[in-house]
Design a protein around this motif. Sequence first.
Motif, mmCIF file in Angstrom:
data_model
loop_
_atom_site.group_PDB
_atom_site.id
_atom_site.type_symbol
_atom_site.label_atom_id
_atom_site.label_comp_id
_atom_site.label_asym_id
_atom_site.label_seq_id
_atom_site.Cartn_x
_atom_site.Cartn_y
_atom_site.Cartn_z
ATOM 1 N N GLY A 179 -28.400 -18.296 -66.982
ATOM 2 C CA GLY A 179 -29.320 -17.492 -66.199
ATOM 3 C C GLY A 179 -29.986 -18.207 -65.048
ATOM 4 N N ALA A 180 -29.699 -19.506 -64.860
ATOM 5 C CA ALA A 180 -30.393 -20.274 -63.826
ATOM 6 C C ALA A 180 -29.512 -20.617 -62.638
ATOM 7 C CB ALA A 180 -30.943 -21.571 -64.422
ATOM 8 N N GLY A 181 -28.265 -20.158 -62.645
ATOM 9 C CA GLY A 181 -27.343 -20.508 -61.577
ATOM 10 C C GLY A 181 -27.380 -19.533 -60.420
ATOM 11 N N PRO A 182 -26.513 -19.747 -59.432
ATOM 12 C CA PRO A 182 -26.435 -18.824 -58.293
ATOM 13 C C PRO A 182 -26.143 -17.406 -58.760
ATOM 14 C CG PRO A 182 -25.228 -20.841 -57.840
ATOM 15 C CD PRO A 182 -25.603 -20.895 -59.287
ATOM 16 N N ALA A 183 -26.739 -16.448 -58.054
ATOM 17 C CA ALA A 183 -26.595 -15.051 -58.465
ATOM 18 C C ALA A 183 -25.219 -14.501 -58.131
ATOM 19 C CB ALA A 183 -27.682 -14.199 -57.806
ATOM 20 N N THR A 184 -24.570 -15.033 -57.113
ATOM 21 C CA THR A 184 -23.265 -14.519 -56.696
ATOM 22 C C THR A 184 -22.271 -15.655 -56.527
ATOM 23 O OG1 THR A 184 -23.873 -14.652 -54.348
ATOM 24 C CG2 THR A 184 -24.298 -12.558 -55.481
ATOM 25 N N THR B 77 -31.509 -35.230 -47.462
ATOM 26 C CA THR B 77 -30.714 -36.406 -47.810
ATOM 27 C C THR B 77 -30.163 -36.325 -49.221
ATOM 28 O OG1 THR B 77 -32.717 -37.575 -48.531
ATOM 29 C CG2 THR B 77 -32.009 -37.881 -46.238
ATOM 30 N N SER B 78 -30.768 -35.498 -50.053
ATOM 31 C CA SER B 78 -30.328 -35.329 -51.431
ATOM 32 C C SER B 78 -30.736 -33.931 -51.880
ATOM 33 C CB SER B 78 -30.975 -36.388 -52.335
ATOM 34 O OG SER B 78 -30.556 -36.243 -53.673
ATOM 35 N N LEU B 79 -29.964 -33.376 -52.825
ATOM 36 C CA LEU B 79 -30.223 -32.023 -53.302
ATOM 37 C C LEU B 79 -30.235 -31.997 -54.826
ATOM 38 C CD1 LEU B 79 -27.804 -30.155 -50.858
ATOM 39 C CD2 LEU B 79 -30.320 -30.078 -50.772
ATOM 40 N N THR B 80 -30.772 -30.922 -55.378
ATOM 41 C CA THR B 80 -30.732 -30.694 -56.820
ATOM 42 C C THR B 80 -29.989 -29.392 -57.084
ATOM 43 O OG1 THR B 80 -32.780 -29.392 -56.899
ATOM 44 C CG2 THR B 80 -32.994 -31.802 -57.035
ATOM 45 N N LEU B 81 -29.611 -29.181 -58.322
ATOM 46 C CA LEU B 81 -28.954 -27.924 -58.682
ATOM 47 C C LEU B 81 -29.832 -26.725 -58.358
ATOM 48 C CD1 LEU B 81 -27.324 -28.928 -62.105
ATOM 49 C CD2 LEU B 81 -26.125 -28.396 -59.969
ATOM 50 N N ALA B 82 -31.145 -26.875 -58.557
ATOM 51 C CA ALA B 82 -32.065 -25.773 -58.274
ATOM 52 C C ALA B 82 -32.097 -25.436 -56.784
ATOM 53 C CB ALA B 82 -33.466 -26.127 -58.768
ATOM 54 N N ASP B 83 -31.841 -26.436 -55.927
ATOM 55 C CA ASP B 83 -31.850 -26.178 -54.486
ATOM 56 C C ASP B 83 -30.709 -25.267 -54.055
ATOM 57 O OD1 ASP B 83 -34.055 -27.853 -54.035
ATOM 58 O OD2 ASP B 83 -32.768 -29.625 -53.827
ATOM 59 N N LEU B 84 -29.682 -25.157 -54.863
ATOM 60 C CA LEU B 84 -28.464 -24.451 -54.459
ATOM 61 C C LEU B 84 -28.421 -22.998 -54.916
ATOM 62 C CD1 LEU B 84 -25.856 -27.258 -55.340
ATOM 63 C CD2 LEU B 84 -27.071 -26.906 -53.177
ATOM 64 N N VAL B 85 -29.324 -22.589 -55.784
ATOM 65 C CA VAL B 85 -29.159 -21.299 -56.458
ATOM 66 C C VAL B 85 -29.395 -20.097 -55.548
ATOM 67 C CG1 VAL B 85 -29.725 -22.271 -58.708
ATOM 68 C CG2 VAL B 85 -31.544 -21.289 -57.289
ATOM 69 N N THR B 86 -30.009 -20.295 -54.379
ATOM 70 C CA THR B 86 -30.253 -19.154 -53.494
ATOM 71 C C THR B 86 -29.020 -18.797 -52.664
ATOM 72 O OG1 THR B 86 -31.119 -20.631 -51.771
ATOM 73 C CG2 THR B 86 -32.705 -19.676 -53.325
ATOM 74 N N GLU B 87 -27.972 -19.644 -52.724
ATOM 75 C CA GLU B 87 -26.763 -19.406 -51.941
ATOM 76 C C GLU B 87 -25.618 -18.987 -52.865
ATOM 77 O OE1 GLU B 87 -26.694 -19.575 -48.661
ATOM 78 O OE2 GLU B 87 -28.773 -20.255 -48.552
ATOM 79 N N PRO B 88 -24.652 -18.205 -52.353
ATOM 80 C CA PRO B 88 -23.451 -17.918 -53.157
ATOM 81 C C PRO B 88 -22.703 -19.208 -53.479
ATOM 82 C CG PRO B 88 -23.619 -16.419 -51.287
ATOM 83 C CD PRO B 88 -24.654 -17.483 -51.067
ATOM 84 N N LEU B 89 -22.143 -19.269 -54.666
ATOM 85 C CA LEU B 89 -21.359 -20.431 -55.082
ATOM 86 C C LEU B 89 -19.884 -20.173 -54.782
ATOM 87 C CD1 LEU B 89 -21.180 -23.181 -56.608
ATOM 88 C CD2 LEU B 89 -20.837 -21.830 -58.708
ATOM 89 N N ILE B 90 -19.259 -21.056 -54.010
ATOM 90 C CA ILE B 90 -17.841 -20.934 -53.698
ATOM 91 C C ILE B 90 -17.059 -21.602 -54.827
ATOM 92 C CG2 ILE B 90 -16.060 -21.233 -51.960
ATOM 93 C CD1 ILE B 90 -18.538 -19.632 -51.056
ATOM 94 N N VAL B 91 -16.222 -20.845 -55.511
ATOM 95 C CA VAL B 91 -15.511 -21.329 -56.692
ATOM 96 C C VAL B 91 -14.008 -21.308 -56.424
ATOM 97 C CG1 VAL B 91 -14.989 -20.897 -59.124
ATOM 98 C CG2 VAL B 91 -17.312 -20.525 -58.242
ATOM 99 N N ASN B 92 -13.382 -22.456 -56.584
ATOM 100 C CA ASN B 92 -11.913 -22.533 -56.544
ATOM 101 C C ASN B 92 -11.427 -22.204 -57.951
ATOM 102 O OD1 ASN B 92 -9.206 -23.234 -56.555
ATOM 103 N ND2 ASN B 92 -9.492 -25.164 -55.468
ATOM 104 N N ARG B 93 -10.991 -20.967 -58.143
ATOM 105 C CA ARG B 93 -10.641 -20.512 -59.494
ATOM 106 C C ARG B 93 -9.300 -21.044 -59.977
ATOM 107 N NH1 ARG B 93 -6.948 -16.394 -59.225
ATOM 108 N NH2 ARG B 93 -6.718 -15.302 -57.243
ATOM 109 N N VAL B 94 -8.499 -21.637 -59.094
ATOM 110 C CA VAL B 94 -7.185 -22.152 -59.488
ATOM 111 C C VAL B 94 -7.274 -23.603 -59.942
ATOM 112 C CG1 VAL B 94 -4.852 -22.685 -58.689
ATOM 113 C CG2 VAL B 94 -5.945 -20.529 -58.025
ATOM 114 N N SER B 95 -7.879 -24.457 -59.143
ATOM 115 C CA SER B 95 -7.874 -25.881 -59.475
ATOM 116 C C SER B 95 -9.257 -26.511 -59.458
ATOM 117 C CB SER B 95 -6.971 -26.646 -58.486
ATOM 118 O OG SER B 95 -7.430 -26.471 -57.154
ATOM 119 N N GLY B 96 -10.298 -25.731 -59.237
ATOM 120 C CA GLY B 96 -11.639 -26.294 -59.182
ATOM 121 C C GLY B 96 -12.212 -26.623 -60.553
#
Length: 285
Positions: free
Chosen positions: A204-209, A175-194
């Motif tokens: 050093g604590a963010g997603p690895a990819t 029902t709710s997540l934390t930033l730490a819950d997300l670090v095992t997955e690749p982060l999808i980044v919109n490099r143009v407008s995100g």
Amino acid sequence: MSIELRHLRCFLAIAEESSVTRAAARLHLTQPAVSRTLAALEKHLGIRLAERSTHHLALTAEGRAFRDRAASAVAAFDDALDSERLRRRPLRLGHPWSAFGPYTTPLLRRWERERPETPLELLRIDDRTAGLARGEVDAALLRGPVETPGLVMEFLFTEARIAAVPADGPLAARTSLTLADLVTEPLIVNRVSGTTSPALWPPGAGPATTVTVTNTDDWLTTIAAARGIGVTGTSTAAVHPHPGVAYRPLPDAPPLQVFLVRREGAGHPAIPHLAALARELASGA
């Protein structure tokens, strides 16, 4: 050589069309005539207004600054002859995604009701400034800090960040997540407008990819395909629902600031009215 109003009109057509050929067609002139006018204007000013090749034309920094001054000069001249002309010109409001969030529909309806003489055109443009820096719009609704020179930002409101995860994945069951819950997955980044990158996490604590995309539609599709997760503002859930994407609260992520942004100098005369209405709607909630 003396500069006349026709030189400014010709340059503005080139700037708006991003093409000498299209500007010539719009002005009912020959392409060589338009090219000569641009060259004469550059010679008189002693600056390069546009970089052009066979298939591409883009204003230089000096050209963008001169475009705003030229537009103001032409508008002042036309306004002196026809005081209703500028009020009839549409006000172009850009956004890269999510527009004005929950206030989008109230904004459009109030504007139509209160200022029908000036159409408000809401344009989604996949660009960090939603086309504002390129002169494609008169103002823009933007999220997060914008460092493009020559822009004036007015803060409107903040919105919480949320996680965007595959709808059939294990994170969607929460029902709710934390930033730490997300670090095992690749982060999808919109490099143009995100507005989200690995910098959202401590060093050093963010997603690895990361997986990069260039627009909101591809961002949603990539998450739905379970190739990673995303982080966005709450407005995205309402404006961009997707059957393959689940949005979950992310209470430990810093909120996003939402701004109304315009270029420096004189612009569309209806911008102050737009700013006042946007402030009213945001503060009223």
